[in-house]
Design a protein around this motif. Structure first.
Motif, short mmCIF file in Angstrom:
data_model
loop_
_atom_site.label_atom_id
_atom_site.label_comp_id
_atom_site.label_asym_id
_atom_site.label_seq_id
_atom_site.Cartn_x
_atom_site.Cartn_y
_atom_site.Cartn_z
N VAL A 216 0.83 -1.20 0.00
CA VAL A 216 0.00 0.00 0.00
C VAL A 216 0.86 1.25 0.00
O VAL A 216 0.59 2.22 -0.71
CB VAL A 216 -0.94 0.00 1.22
CG1 VAL A 216 -1.73 1.31 1.29
CG2 VAL A 216 -1.91 -1.18 1.13
N ARG A 217 1.94 1.23 0.81
CA ARG A 217 2.82 2.39 0.86
C ARG A 217 3.54 2.60 -0.49
O ARG A 217 3.76 3.73 -0.91
CB ARG A 217 3.85 2.24 1.98
CG ARG A 217 3.26 2.26 3.37
CD ARG A 217 2.34 3.45 3.58
NE ARG A 217 3.02 4.72 3.33
CZ ARG A 217 2.40 5.89 3.25
NH1 ARG A 217 1.09 5.96 3.37
NH2 ARG A 217 3.09 7.01 3.04
N LYS A 218 3.88 1.49 -1.15
CA LYS A 218 4.51 1.62 -2.46
C LYS A 218 3.57 2.32 -3.43
O LYS A 218 3.99 3.19 -4.22
CB LYS A 218 4.89 0.24 -3.00
CG LYS A 218 5.49 0.30 -4.40
CD LYS A 218 5.85 -1.08 -4.93
CE LYS A 218 6.39 -0.97 -6.35
NZ LYS A 218 6.79 -2.30 -6.90
N ALA A 219 2.30 1.96 -3.38
CA ALA A 219 1.32 2.61 -4.25
C ALA A 219 1.24 4.10 -3.94
O ALA A 219 1.15 4.93 -4.86
CB ALA A 219 -0.05 1.95 -4.06
N ALA A 220 1.29 4.45 -2.68
CA ALA A 220 1.25 5.86 -2.29
C ALA A 220 2.48 6.60 -2.80
O ALA A 220 2.39 7.76 -3.24
CB ALA A 220 1.15 5.97 -0.77
N TYR A 221 3.61 5.95 -2.78
CA TYR A 221 4.85 6.60 -3.25
C TYR A 221 4.79 6.79 -4.77
O TYR A 221 5.26 7.82 -5.29
CB TYR A 221 6.06 5.76 -2.87
CG TYR A 221 6.21 5.54 -1.38
CD1 TYR A 221 5.70 6.44 -0.46
CD2 TYR A 221 6.86 4.41 -0.89
CE1 TYR A 221 5.83 6.23 0.91
CE2 TYR A 221 7.01 4.19 0.47
CZ TYR A 221 6.48 5.10 1.36
OH TYR A 221 6.61 4.88 2.71
N LEU A 222 4.24 5.82 -5.48
CA LEU A 222 4.10 5.97 -6.92
C LEU A 222 3.17 7.15 -7.25
O LEU A 222 3.42 7.91 -8.19
CB LEU A 222 3.53 4.67 -7.53
CG LEU A 222 4.50 3.49 -7.60
CD1 LEU A 222 3.76 2.22 -7.98
CD2 LEU A 222 5.61 3.78 -8.61
N PHE A 223 2.11 7.28 -6.48
CA PHE A 223 1.19 8.39 -6.67
C PHE A 223 1.89 9.73 -6.40
O PHE A 223 1.70 10.70 -7.14
CB PHE A 223 -0.02 8.23 -5.76
CG PHE A 223 -1.06 9.29 -5.93
CD1 PHE A 223 -1.98 9.21 -6.96
CD2 PHE A 223 -1.11 10.38 -5.07
CE1 PHE A 223 -2.95 10.21 -7.14
CE2 PHE A 223 -2.07 11.37 -5.23
CZ PHE A 223 -2.98 11.28 -6.26
N ALA A 224 2.70 9.78 -5.35
CA ALA A 224 3.42 11.01 -5.00
C ALA A 224 4.42 11.39 -6.09
O ALA A 224 4.68 12.57 -6.33
CB ALA A 224 4.13 10.85 -3.66
N LEU A 225 4.97 10.39 -6.77
CA LEU A 225 5.93 10.63 -7.85
C LEU A 225 5.22 10.97 -9.17
O LEU A 225 5.90 11.17 -10.19
CB LEU A 225 6.82 9.39 -8.05
CG LEU A 225 7.89 9.16 -7.00
CD1 LEU A 225 8.50 7.77 -7.15
CD2 LEU A 225 9.00 10.22 -7.12
N GLU A 226 3.89 10.94 -9.14
CA GLU A 226 3.06 11.22 -10.32
C GLU A 226 3.27 10.19 -11.43
O GLU A 226 3.13 10.48 -12.62
CB GLU A 226 3.33 12.64 -10.85
CG GLU A 226 2.99 13.73 -9.84
CD GLU A 226 3.19 15.12 -10.38
OE1 GLU A 226 3.69 15.23 -11.55
OE2 GLU A 226 2.86 16.09 -9.70
N GLU A 227 3.59 8.99 -10.98
CA GLU A 227 3.66 7.86 -11.92
C GLU A 227 2.26 7.24 -11.97
O GLU A 227 2.01 6.12 -11.50
CB GLU A 227 4.70 6.84 -11.44
CG GLU A 227 6.11 7.36 -11.35
CD GLU A 227 6.73 7.56 -12.73
OE1 GLU A 227 6.15 7.06 -13.73
OE2 GLU A 227 7.76 8.24 -12.83
N HIS A 228 1.33 7.98 -12.56
CA HIS A 228 -0.09 7.63 -12.43
C HIS A 228 -0.44 6.32 -13.13
O HIS A 228 -1.22 5.53 -12.60
CB HIS A 228 -0.95 8.78 -12.97
CG HIS A 228 -0.74 10.05 -12.20
ND1 HIS A 228 -0.53 11.27 -12.82
CD2 HIS A 228 -0.68 10.31 -10.87
CE1 HIS A 228 -0.38 12.21 -11.91
NE2 HIS A 228 -0.47 11.65 -10.71
#
Length: 258
Positions: A216-228
């Motif tokens: 779940v945290r990995k998904a949040a980090y991807l979102f923060a990096l704008e790797e949508h």
């Protein structure tokens, strides 16, 4: 006089071996008896020294200078002339390692006491000294990693735990190491280092791939990096396995809107 004073100062190092010497009786000894007497006196005190000459330029002296020569007294282990030099060196190395191990064990005991008393800097210093003496003990690195974790030095904790797991792969420390990577990812995320956070999240998942909170945290980090796009694909994969987690659907909706 200067020679005598210099020899007297040197002799003070060894004078406790020769308390209450009868100098008159010593003066009556021949060269062989004097060497034997001095050697036995040194050995009785636990010393092992090189061969000694008790004469000075062929002239006997009636003072303490008789015991000394122009050559320094250099300690050396006794070696059996008929023995194997390699075997002797091996025994010496084993003895040194045993002594280092005892000192290192004492330092680790003191470090554990300091850790219990929340004296983390003291514990770190003692563990570092122990590792200098015995760098092949995995548990020492593990303990130093725990101390570093208490000091919130995640990088140092990771380095020590990685070294510990390399030395002892079957110790079961991979889960702890993955958790430290996860904590480090959280810390980096709070500092807005999203790339570093994702990197350590991946390390955590590599060590413990079944930990759902790491995913779940990995998904949040991807979102923060704008790797949508990558984030959406990853979230959909998580939803396929966990369709009862509301946060995943929220994250999916936010990603789709981007």
């Amino acid at each position: 006089k200067q020679w005598y004073q210099r020899r007297r100062r040197e002799f003070q190092t060894f004078q406790h071996y020769f308390i209450q010497i009868n100098l008159r009786r010593y003066g009556e000894m021949n060269e062989f008896e004097r060497n034997d007497y001095l050697r036995r006196a040194l050995q009785s005190a636990g010393g092992q020294f090189s061969e000694l000459s008790l004469s000075h330029q062929g002239e006997e002296m009636a003072d303490l200078g008789t015991f000394l020569t122009d050559r320094p007294l250099t300690p050396r282990p006794e070696v059996d002339p008929g023995g194997d030099p390699a075997s002797t060196e091996s025994k010496i190395a084993e003895s040194l390692n045993r002594i280092k191990g005892q000192k290192a064990s004492k330092l680790v005991t003191e470090a554990c006491a300091a850790l219990k008393a929340s004296q983390f800097s003291t514990a770190m210093a003692k563990l570092s000294r122990a590792i200098q003496m015995r760098g092949d003990v995995a548990s020492y690195y593990m303990l130093r990693g725990e101390v570093a974790l208490q000091l919130t030095d995640f990088k140092e904790a990771i380095v020590n735990y990685e070294h510990a797991t390399q030395l002892q792969e079957d110790a079961g420390w991979q889960d702890r190491l993955s958790f430290i990577h996860f904590l480090n990812s959280q810390s980096l995320y709070n500092e807005q280092d999203f790339g570093g956070a994702l990197k350590h999240a991946n390390h955590a998942l590599l060590l413990n791939p079944d930990k759902f909170v790491y995913k779940v945290r990995k998904a949040a980090y991807l979102f923060a990096l704008e790797e949508h796009r990558e984030c959406l694909q990853y979230v959909e994969t998580l939803i396929a396995d966990h369709d009862d987690i509301a946060d995943l659907f929220i994250l999916q909706g936010q990603t789709e809107r981007r």
